[in-house]
Scaffold this motif. Structure first.
Motif, mmCIF file in Angstrom:
data_model
loop_
_atom_site.group_PDB
_atom_site.id
_atom_site.type_symbol
_atom_site.label_atom_id
_atom_site.label_comp_id
_atom_site.label_asym_id
_atom_site.label_seq_id
_atom_site.Cartn_x
_atom_site.Cartn_y
_atom_site.Cartn_z
ATOM 1 N N LEU A 98 0.857 -1.185 0.000
ATOM 2 C CA LEU A 98 0.000 0.000 0.000
ATOM 3 C C LEU A 98 0.892 1.235 0.000
ATOM 4 O O LEU A 98 1.703 1.422 0.902
ATOM 5 C CB LEU A 98 -0.919 0.006 1.227
ATOM 6 N N VAL A 99 0.733 2.073 -1.027
ATOM 7 C CA VAL A 99 1.555 3.277 -1.139
ATOM 8 C C VAL A 99 0.679 4.467 -1.513
ATOM 9 O O VAL A 99 -0.464 4.316 -1.932
ATOM 10 C CB VAL A 99 2.669 3.129 -2.203
ATOM 11 N N LYS A 100 1.261 5.650 -1.368
ATOM 12 C CA LYS A 100 0.682 6.865 -1.938
ATOM 13 C C LYS A 100 1.732 7.497 -2.850
ATOM 14 O O LYS A 100 2.926 7.505 -2.518
ATOM 15 C CB LYS A 100 0.274 7.868 -0.855
ATOM 16 N N THR A 134 5.566 11.663 2.695
ATOM 17 C CA THR A 134 4.877 11.799 3.987
ATOM 18 C C THR A 134 4.098 10.546 4.363
ATOM 19 O O THR A 134 3.476 10.498 5.418
ATOM 20 C CB THR A 134 3.911 12.994 3.966
ATOM 21 N N PHE A 135 4.124 9.516 3.499
ATOM 22 C CA PHE A 135 3.340 8.298 3.742
ATOM 23 C C PHE A 135 4.221 7.078 3.569
ATOM 24 O O PHE A 135 4.811 6.879 2.506
ATOM 25 C CB PHE A 135 2.165 8.233 2.767
ATOM 26 N N ALA A 136 4.329 6.267 4.617
ATOM 27 C CA ALA A 136 5.110 5.037 4.537
ATOM 28 C C ALA A 136 4.520 4.018 5.505
ATOM 29 O O ALA A 136 4.503 4.241 6.719
ATOM 30 C CB ALA A 136 6.574 5.294 4.865
ATOM 31 N N VAL A 137 4.029 2.909 4.974
ATOM 32 C CA VAL A 137 3.508 1.832 5.811
ATOM 33 C C VAL A 137 4.691 1.000 6.299
ATOM 34 O O VAL A 137 5.478 0.506 5.482
ATOM 35 C CB VAL A 137 2.529 0.946 5.029
ATOM 36 N N PRO A 138 4.867 0.831 7.606
ATOM 37 C CA PRO A 138 6.007 0.066 8.114
ATOM 38 C C PRO A 138 6.007 -1.370 7.604
ATOM 39 O O PRO A 138 4.958 -1.957 7.351
ATOM 40 C CB PRO A 138 5.807 0.113 9.641
ATOM 41 N N ALA A 139 7.182 -1.918 7.474
ATOM 42 C CA ALA A 139 7.313 -3.305 7.031
ATOM 43 C C ALA A 139 6.577 -4.239 7.978
ATOM 44 O O ALA A 139 6.645 -4.090 9.198
ATOM 45 C CB ALA A 139 8.789 -3.685 6.953
ATOM 46 N N GLY A 140 5.850 -5.181 7.418
ATOM 47 C CA GLY A 140 5.149 -6.170 8.231
ATOM 48 C C GLY A 140 3.700 -5.870 8.501
ATOM 49 O O GLY A 140 2.964 -6.744 8.946
ATOM 50 N N VAL A 141 3.255 -4.634 8.279
ATOM 51 C CA VAL A 141 1.834 -4.334 8.497
ATOM 52 C C VAL A 141 0.979 -5.127 7.524
ATOM 53 O O VAL A 141 -0.032 -5.722 7.882
ATOM 54 C CB VAL A 141 1.564 -2.821 8.363
ATOM 55 N N PHE A 142 1.379 -5.135 6.257
ATOM 56 C CA PHE A 142 0.721 -5.969 5.258
ATOM 57 C C PHE A 142 1.783 -6.878 4.654
ATOM 58 O O PHE A 142 2.705 -6.410 3.996
ATOM 59 C CB PHE A 142 0.088 -5.120 4.157
ATOM 60 N N LYS A 143 1.646 -8.179 4.877
ATOM 61 C CA LYS A 143 2.608 -9.122 4.347
ATOM 62 C C LYS A 143 2.274 -9.454 2.894
ATOM 63 O O LYS A 143 1.109 -9.483 2.521
ATOM 64 C CB LYS A 143 2.608 -10.399 5.178
ATOM 65 N N PRO A 144 3.284 -9.733 2.077
ATOM 66 C CA PRO A 144 3.009 -10.156 0.701
ATOM 67 C C PRO A 144 2.151 -11.402 0.687
ATOM 68 O O PRO A 144 2.295 -12.288 1.525
ATOM 69 C CB PRO A 144 4.414 -10.429 0.140
ATOM 70 N N ALA A 145 1.255 -11.467 -0.283
ATOM 71 C CA ALA A 145 0.328 -12.590 -0.360
ATOM 72 C C ALA A 145 0.915 -13.729 -1.163
ATOM 73 O O ALA A 145 2.040 -13.660 -1.651
ATOM 74 C CB ALA A 145 -0.980 -12.131 -0.991
ATOM 75 N N GLU A 202 -7.455 11.569 5.102
ATOM 76 C CA GLU A 202 -6.326 10.893 4.458
ATOM 77 C C GLU A 202 -5.962 9.566 5.127
ATOM 78 O O GLU A 202 -4.987 8.912 4.730
ATOM 79 C CB GLU A 202 -5.079 11.787 4.382
ATOM 80 N N LYS A 203 -6.717 9.124 6.125
ATOM 81 C CA LYS A 203 -6.528 7.763 6.627
ATOM 82 C C LYS A 203 -7.027 6.790 5.558
ATOM 83 O O LYS A 203 -7.912 7.116 4.772
ATOM 84 C CB LYS A 203 -7.286 7.560 7.942
ATOM 85 N N VAL A 204 -6.454 5.593 5.565
ATOM 86 C CA VAL A 204 -6.771 4.631 4.512
ATOM 87 C C VAL A 204 -7.276 3.333 5.116
ATOM 88 O O VAL A 204 -6.608 2.725 5.969
ATOM 89 C CB VAL A 204 -5.536 4.338 3.634
ATOM 90 N N LEU A 205 -8.455 2.908 4.668
ATOM 91 C CA LEU A 205 -8.995 1.604 5.026
ATOM 92 C C LEU A 205 -8.574 0.597 3.973
ATOM 93 O O LEU A 205 -8.674 0.859 2.766
ATOM 94 C CB LEU A 205 -10.520 1.654 5.101
ATOM 95 N N ALA A 206 -8.098 -0.559 4.433
ATOM 96 C CA ALA A 206 -7.659 -1.600 3.512
ATOM 97 C C ALA A 206 -8.298 -2.924 3.902
ATOM 98 O O ALA A 206 -8.226 -3.340 5.061
ATOM 99 C CB ALA A 206 -6.140 -1.727 3.542
ATOM 100 N N TRP A 207 -8.945 -3.552 2.928
ATOM 101 C CA TRP A 207 -9.545 -4.860 3.144
ATOM 102 C C TRP A 207 -8.536 -5.910 2.689
ATOM 103 O O TRP A 207 -8.180 -5.994 1.527
ATOM 104 C CB TRP A 207 -10.844 -4.989 2.352
ATOM 105 N N GLY A 266 0.701 6.580 7.211
ATOM 106 C CA GLY A 266 0.935 5.179 6.892
ATOM 107 C C GLY A 266 1.055 4.244 8.076
ATOM 108 O O GLY A 266 1.029 3.022 7.904
ATOM 109 N N VAL A 267 1.179 4.790 9.268
ATOM 110 C CA VAL A 267 1.310 3.954 10.468
ATOM 111 C C VAL A 267 -0.034 3.297 10.793
ATOM 112 O O VAL A 267 -1.095 3.905 10.635
ATOM 113 C CB VAL A 267 1.796 4.804 11.658
#
Length: 244
Positions: free
Chosen positions: A170-172, A182-193, A209-214, A236-237
């Motif tokens: 997940l990126v912006k 200004t947006f970086a999701v830390p490693a491990g929040v979403f693992k590769p499928a 600007e918060k992001v919901l992810a299913w 991204g946190v």
């Protein structure tokens, strides 16, 4: 006549089909991935629309309010190896498209490209080497892209690098194409499928600007038993206050 063809219909306010609008693809091999409302009552449809003689068609068309093809929009037709799967329309009528492709109209565009209001490739949108798959030998399509309230682009899919940089699934991006610093999701929040399951199947950007992810059913998140619906903050946190 018993033929299965890609079709777009418009519904009236009461749910009935609008007889004043209609589009049927010329070839039954055509594929429509989605559509967007465009200015002046027009609409954009994307996927892969073959010509009647089964020659390569166009991955995106703009339709007039009646459903006829708008000839003033011409995005060409050379796309390899597959098609467009997701799109978002900007206020200036430029459209960002993502999907399963490496080239578009003879130029390298790895799974993302932006088109001008008339359909030409926007040269000011710089994506470098684009999105790379985390699975060797697999292209892994991207179908989730959304314009954010801050005029950024939120994108999710099966990828691990963007323009050579290691990234979360997940990126912006900024409005000009580079990663949003200004947006970086830390490693491990979403693992590769896995091979056939994208890590994120749904995406929604909120006004703040918060992001919901299913998260896909067969993919995993950072902790065992974590909910499949996650929210990250504007930076991204992971939003630990989000409970559902």
């Amino acid at each position: 006549n018993g033929d299965l063809k890609a079709t777009v219909v418009r519904l009236l306010a009461n749910g009935a089909a609008d007889g004043g609008f209609g589009f049927v693809a010329a070839n039954p091999g055509s594929f429509i991935a989605g559509l967007l409302a465009a200015p002046e009552g027009k609409s954009l449809i994307f996927g892969l629309l073959f010509n009647a003689d089964n020659t390569s068609g166009k991955p995106i068309l703009r339709l007039n309010p009646t459903g006829s093809i708008d000839s003033t929009f011409n995005a060409g037709g050379e796309i390899e190896p597959a098609h467009f799967l997701g799109a978002t329309l900007q206020p200036d009528a430029r459209v960002v498209v993502v999907g399963e492709f490496k080239t578009f109209n003879g130029a390298a565009h790895t799974r993302i490209v932006r088109l001008m209001p008339g359909g030409a490739i926007d040269p000011s949108f710089s994506t470098g080497s684009g999105f790379d798959s985390h699975l060797i030998g697999q292209l892994n399509p991207i179908s989730l892209v959304q314009l954010t309230p801050g005029n950024r682009l939120a994108i999710a899919g099966n990828f691990s690098r963007y323009d050579g940089n290691a990234v979360s699934p997940l990126v912006k991006l900024t409005s000009s194409g580079p990663l949003d610093p200004t947006f970086a999701v830390p490693a491990g929040v979403f693992k590769p499928a896995g091979l056939f399951t994208p890590p994120i199947n749904g995406l929604l950007v909120q006004e703040d600007e918060k992001v919901l992810a299913w998260v896909g059913r067969d993919s995993s998140v950072s902790t065992t038993g974590a909910p499949r619906l996650q929210r990250v903050l504007a930076n991204g946190v992971l939003d630990t206050s989000f409970q559902h």
